[in-house]
Design a protein around this motif. Structure first.
Motif, mmCIF file in Angstrom:
data_model
loop_
_atom_site.group_PDB
_atom_site.id
_atom_site.type_symbol
_atom_site.label_atom_id
_atom_site.label_comp_id
_atom_site.label_asym_id
_atom_site.label_seq_id
_atom_site.Cartn_x
_atom_site.Cartn_y
_atom_site.Cartn_z
ATOM 1 N N GLU A 94 39.048 32.721 47.895
ATOM 2 C CA GLU A 94 40.478 32.729 48.142
ATOM 3 C C GLU A 94 41.046 32.099 46.805
ATOM 4 O OE1 GLU A 94 41.137 30.135 51.640
ATOM 5 O OE2 GLU A 94 40.743 31.825 53.088
ATOM 6 N N LEU A 95 40.705 31.305 46.288
ATOM 7 C CA LEU A 95 41.271 30.525 44.853
ATOM 8 C C LEU A 95 41.335 31.632 43.620
ATOM 9 C CD1 LEU A 95 42.342 28.487 43.345
ATOM 10 C CD2 LEU A 95 39.882 27.714 42.839
ATOM 11 N N ILE A 96 40.175 32.409 43.687
ATOM 12 C CA ILE A 96 40.154 33.486 42.723
ATOM 13 C C ILE A 96 41.004 34.539 43.048
ATOM 14 C CG2 ILE A 96 38.644 35.215 41.716
ATOM 15 C CD1 ILE A 96 36.414 33.418 42.133
ATOM 16 N N PHE A 97 40.976 35.124 44.224
ATOM 17 C CA PHE A 97 41.905 36.045 44.799
ATOM 18 C C PHE A 97 43.456 35.721 44.512
ATOM 19 C CE2 PHE A 97 44.483 38.184 48.314
ATOM 20 C CZ PHE A 97 44.177 39.470 47.919
ATOM 21 N N VAL A 98 43.851 34.519 44.735
ATOM 22 C CA VAL A 98 45.455 34.433 44.477
ATOM 23 C C VAL A 98 45.665 34.210 42.914
ATOM 24 C CG1 VAL A 98 46.865 32.263 44.872
ATOM 25 C CG2 VAL A 98 45.341 32.914 46.663
ATOM 26 N N ASN A 99 44.737 34.042 42.290
ATOM 27 C CA ASN A 99 45.085 33.763 40.947
ATOM 28 C C ASN A 99 44.802 34.647 39.960
ATOM 29 O OD1 ASN A 99 45.789 30.673 40.348
ATOM 30 N ND2 ASN A 99 44.164 30.578 41.716
ATOM 31 N N ILE A 100 43.909 35.886 40.304
ATOM 32 C CA ILE A 100 43.485 36.808 39.560
ATOM 33 C C ILE A 100 43.726 38.218 40.514
ATOM 34 C CG2 ILE A 100 42.130 38.150 38.209
ATOM 35 C CD1 ILE A 100 40.460 35.795 37.942
ATOM 36 N N GLU A 101 44.974 38.771 39.925
ATOM 37 C CA GLU A 101 45.513 39.948 40.683
ATOM 38 C C GLU A 101 44.683 41.383 40.466
ATOM 39 O OE1 GLU A 101 49.543 40.931 39.418
ATOM 40 O OE2 GLU A 101 50.253 39.002 40.369
ATOM 41 N N ASP A 102 44.191 41.487 39.226
ATOM 42 C CA ASP A 102 43.244 42.751 38.736
ATOM 43 C C ASP A 102 41.919 42.493 39.711
ATOM 44 O OD1 ASP A 102 41.805 44.635 37.880
ATOM 45 O OD2 ASP A 102 42.842 44.804 36.287
ATOM 46 N N THR A 103 41.642 43.285 40.781
ATOM 47 C CA THR A 103 40.673 43.212 41.436
ATOM 48 C C THR A 103 39.114 43.588 40.712
ATOM 49 O OG1 THR A 103 40.360 45.491 42.351
ATOM 50 C CG2 THR A 103 41.347 44.036 43.677
ATOM 51 N N TYR A 105 38.561 42.107 37.515
ATOM 52 C CA TYR A 105 38.341 40.908 36.890
ATOM 53 C C TYR A 105 38.193 39.963 37.722
ATOM 54 C CZ TYR A 105 39.748 43.711 32.744
ATOM 55 O OH TYR A 105 39.614 44.444 31.726
ATOM 56 N N GLY A 106 38.780 39.927 39.014
ATOM 57 C CA GLY A 106 38.574 38.905 40.256
ATOM 58 C C GLY A 106 37.255 39.184 40.809
ATOM 59 N N SER A 107 36.929 40.243 40.946
ATOM 60 C CA SER A 107 35.502 40.518 41.357
ATOM 61 C C SER A 107 34.456 39.903 40.541
ATOM 62 C CB SER A 107 35.201 42.038 41.946
ATOM 63 O OG SER A 107 35.115 42.629 40.746
ATOM 64 N N LEU A 108 34.682 40.099 39.207
ATOM 65 C CA LEU A 108 33.890 39.768 38.264
ATOM 66 C C LEU A 108 33.852 38.252 38.078
ATOM 67 C CD1 LEU A 108 31.831 40.673 35.789
ATOM 68 C CD2 LEU A 108 33.884 40.516 34.211
ATOM 69 N N VAL A 109 34.875 37.661 38.048
ATOM 70 C CA VAL A 109 34.845 36.149 38.047
ATOM 71 C C VAL A 109 34.424 35.574 39.399
ATOM 72 C CG1 VAL A 109 36.321 34.114 38.136
ATOM 73 C CG2 VAL A 109 36.821 35.939 36.505
ATOM 74 N N ALA A 110 34.285 36.175 40.601
ATOM 75 C CA ALA A 110 33.893 35.528 41.876
ATOM 76 C C ALA A 110 32.245 35.877 41.654
ATOM 77 C CB ALA A 110 34.549 36.561 42.784
ATOM 78 N N SER A 111 31.986 37.013 41.456
ATOM 79 C CA SER A 111 30.350 37.135 41.171
ATOM 80 C C SER A 111 29.731 36.141 40.456
ATOM 81 C CB SER A 111 30.145 38.582 40.653
ATOM 82 O OG SER A 111 30.798 39.531 41.351
ATOM 83 N N VAL A 112 30.523 35.833 39.132
ATOM 84 C CA VAL A 112 29.824 34.789 38.557
ATOM 85 C C VAL A 112 29.992 33.289 39.053
ATOM 86 C CG1 VAL A 112 30.024 33.406 36.253
ATOM 87 C CG2 VAL A 112 30.559 35.775 36.138
ATOM 88 N N ALA A 113 31.015 33.067 39.841
ATOM 89 C CA ALA A 113 31.272 31.711 40.607
ATOM 90 C C ALA A 113 29.854 31.436 41.347
ATOM 91 C CB ALA A 113 32.469 31.504 40.908
ATOM 92 N N LEU A 114 29.688 32.787 42.173
ATOM 93 C CA LEU A 114 28.958 32.472 43.385
ATOM 94 C C LEU A 114 27.346 32.905 42.967
ATOM 95 C CD1 LEU A 114 30.815 34.529 46.162
ATOM 96 C CD2 LEU A 114 30.648 32.187 45.706
#
Length: 209
Positions: A94-103, A105-114
């Motif tokens: 939810e934090l990444i989704f709210v702050n990164i509009e482009d899916t 790069y959002g999915s890339l950051v989320a994949s790294v985080a998890l």
């Protein structure tokens, strides 16, 4: 003999878990970023990069007095670091989704985080397995080949089992926790067996003396 069979079993299990977790990654990210090709591109890229780093670190780590106990700790900590995927994925995404509009790069950051940290540790298992199995340098290539064969079979079965059955029977978080407990249980078993094999070796040395 028994130690080598156990190491092959653990290599099989790590391959099974890696692919199972990777497949579930798509299901975890989908509610926030969709399931298009660039989502899977992010997940696959992160897993490949994490595994490659794990291979590098694991190879270096295996040169310092390798033991079954240290090998077990890799499994235990990989399972431990998988746990936040089930417990904290929602607030992180939810934090990444709210702050990164482009899916993309959002999915890339989320994949790294998890997935980055647990996959790095899981990647360390293969080179460490090979180091424990090699007793004759002339057979090192054969040992590596068998190890990667066993690990890849585990990955294939993990892919099929997760995608064909587990996702139909259980919720995603339940499956993630299953992999978590499996890895940690195998790690604890390795630590216990390390003491058993060590005590047995000492007894044989004393008996021969």
């Amino acid at each position: 003999m028994w130690q080598n069979l156990f190491i092959y079993l653990l290599a099989f299990s790590s391959g099974f878990a890696i692919m199972g977790i990777e497949l579930l990654g798509g299901r975890i990210l989908a509610p926030y970023f969709g399931s298009s090709i660039h989502i899977w591109g992010s997940i696959i890229a992160v897993f490949l990069l994490s595994l490659s780093l794990g291979y590098l670190i694991g190879g270096k780590f295996s040169t310092h007095l390798p033991t079954l106990k240290k090998y077990g700790l890799l499994f235990f900590f990989s399972g431990l670091t998988v746990t936040p995927i089930a417990l904290f994925a929602t607030p992180i995404l939810e934090l990444i989704f709210v702050n990164i509009e482009d899916t993309r790069y959002g999915s890339l950051v989320a994949s790294v985080a998890l997935f980055f940290i647990p996959t790095v540790i899981l990647g360390m298992i293969s080179p460490y397995s090979i180091r424990l199995l090699i007793t004759d340098k002339e057979k090192s290539g054969q040992v590596a080949g068998v190890l990667y064969f066993v690990s890849t079979i585990g990955s294939a079965l993990g892919t099929l089992m997760t995608s064909f059955y587990l996702v139909l029977w259980f919720e995603v978080n339940t499956i993630i926790l299953f992999y978590c407990f499996l890895l940690m249980a195998l790690g604890i078993t390795s630590i216990i067996l390390n003491h058993v094999f060590t005590a047995s070796s000492k007894h044989q040395v004393r008996a021969s003396a």
